[in-house]
Design an enzyme around this catalytic site. Structure first.
Site, PDB file in Angstrom:
ATOM      1  N   LYS A  47      -1.779  -1.170  -6.161  1.00 46.77           N
ATOM      2  CA  LYS A  47      -2.562  -2.318  -6.638  1.00 46.77           C
ATOM      3  C   LYS A  47      -4.047  -1.957  -6.651  1.00 46.77           C
ATOM      4  CE  LYS A  47       0.955  -5.558  -5.106  1.00 46.77           C
ATOM      5  NZ  LYS A  47       1.489  -6.456  -4.092  1.00 46.77           N
ATOM      6  N   GLN A  91       0.284  -9.387   1.286  1.00 47.99           N
ATOM      7  CA  GLN A  91       1.462  -8.556   0.996  1.00 47.99           C
ATOM      8  C   GLN A  91       2.628  -8.969   1.884  1.00 47.99           C
ATOM      9  OE1 GLN A  91       1.640  -6.383  -1.517  1.00 47.99           O
ATOM     10  NE2 GLN A  91       3.743  -5.784  -1.037  1.00 47.99           N
ATOM     11  N   ASP A 114      -0.556 -14.428  -6.706  1.00 44.61           N
ATOM     12  CA  ASP A 114       0.901 -14.239  -6.673  1.00 44.61           C
ATOM     13  C   ASP A 114       1.646 -15.445  -7.255  1.00 44.61           C
ATOM     14  OD1 ASP A 114       1.801 -11.786  -5.568  1.00 44.61           O
ATOM     15  OD2 ASP A 114       1.108 -12.399  -3.578  1.00 44.61           O
TER      16      ASP A 114
HETATM   17  N1  GUN Z   1       6.180  -7.898  -1.618  1.00 42.13           N
HETATM   18  C1  GUN Z   1       7.030  -7.494  -2.606  1.00 42.13           C
HETATM   19  N2  GUN Z   1       6.650  -8.001  -3.798  1.00 42.13           N
HETATM   20  C2  GUN Z   1       5.538  -8.726  -3.571  1.00 42.13           C
HETATM   21  C3  GUN Z   1       4.684  -9.489  -4.422  1.00 42.13           C
HETATM   22  O1  GUN Z   1       4.879  -9.615  -5.644  1.00 42.13           O
HETATM   23  N3  GUN Z   1       3.631 -10.098  -3.797  1.00 42.13           N
HETATM   24  C4  GUN Z   1       3.407 -10.001  -2.467  1.00 42.13           C
HETATM   25  N4  GUN Z   1       2.376 -10.650  -1.968  1.00 42.13           N
HETATM   26  N5  GUN Z   1       4.187  -9.307  -1.647  1.00 42.13           N
HETATM   27  C5  GUN Z   1       5.245  -8.671  -2.216  1.00 42.13           C
END
Ligand code: GUN
Length: 272
Positions: A47, A91, A114
């Site tokens: 990211k 996350q 998200d």
């Molecule tokens: N863990 C796995 N996929 C995601 C996601 O799309 N967002 C977040 N915040 N954590 C994750």
């Protein structure tokens, strides 16, 4: 044909980069990473690299596994109040002693890149425009749209009912007038349901879509990504056996993964 997430994600990133280039004040995404889960560290690194590529400022705040929920909540409140921060992402997964719903519920919906907060989920569900759509299902729709795959009236089987992928995927498909069947671990006769689907989207994290299971000329989207017994990255779909029955199929890696990142950057470029 392959649904090439690498190529399509580059296209999306280019559009995001052009948009960010024109912004006088750049978006600023803050990612909170708790603990030392290796997969989470890799996702967060990807990211950060993508954000850099499109000109979005990113900050990663790391906390140890032992952090108390209150400390995390305080940090989120501080970020909510900080006008320099335009996006907040915590996350997942979080350590078990932390109530993830409390954490999500504290993020400002306008910074919830998200699309996980109750306000954004609720808006999606009742047909209002959320501030953000969850990145993975949004990325999947971007991929399907790029290949002009018709969703209206299509019979779509979504396997998995997570808050991150399965559930929002179903809602977004309904919004596009697809007929959606959501399968999960309690579903009876899943094989038959998969066999009748025009589009199969699998997000469970184990091999579930196998040889001869899919309808001729169906579209298969593989969201799963995990290591097999030989340590190779693989997905939910037995690609080599299923590919000949499909009209389009997404590979792992190189399918949904890069689309998720590009879709997140699309979200992170929004500023409210
Ligand atoms: N863990 C796995 N996929 C995601 C996601 O799309 N967002 C977040 N915040 N954590 C994750």
């Amino acid at each position: 044909m392959i649904l090439d997430g690498k190529i399509v994600s580059e296209k999306v990133l280019t559009v995001v980069k052009d948009k960010v280039n024109k912004m006088s004040k750049k978006p600023h995404l803050v990612v909170i990473l708790v603990g030392d889960d290796p997969a989470s560290h890799i996702y967060v690194k990807n990211k950060r690299i993508a954000a850099e590529k499109v000109g979005i400022k990113s900050t990663i705040i790391e906390f140890p596994n032992t952090i108390q929920e209150q400390e995390l909540l305080n940090k989120i409140k501080e970020l909510n109040a900080n006008p320099d921060v335009t996006g907040i992402l915590v996350q997942m997964p979080l350590p078990e002693h932390i109530d993830k719903n409390n954490i999500i519920n504290t993020i400002s919906p306008k910074k919830d890149v998200d699309g996980f907060t109750p306000e954004n989920v609720g808006k999606l569900t009742i047909g209002m425009e959320p501030y953000y759509y969850p990145a993975t299902p949004q990325g999947i729709l971007m991929l399907l749209d790029e290949y002009n795959i018709k969703l209206e009236g299509a019979d779509v089987v979504v396997i998995g009912r997570s808050n991150i992928v399965g559930k929002p995927m179903c809602q977004m498909l309904l919004k596009r007038n697809a007929t959606v069947t959501n399968c999960h671990s309690y579903t009876k006769d899943i094989d038959n349901k998969i066999k009748t689907a025009d589009i199969v989207i699998s997000a469970v994290g184990k091999k579930i879509v196998r040889c001869k299971m899919v309808k001729k000329n169906s579209v298969v989207v593989d969201v799963g990504i995990f290591k097999d017994n030989n340590g190779q990255l693989t997905g939910d779909v037995d690609f080599d056996y299923v590919v000949d029955s499909t009209s389009y199929i997404s590979p792992v890696p190189g399918g949904v993964g890069p689309m998720t990142i590009a879709s997140l950057m699309f979200n992170a470029s929004k500023v409210y």
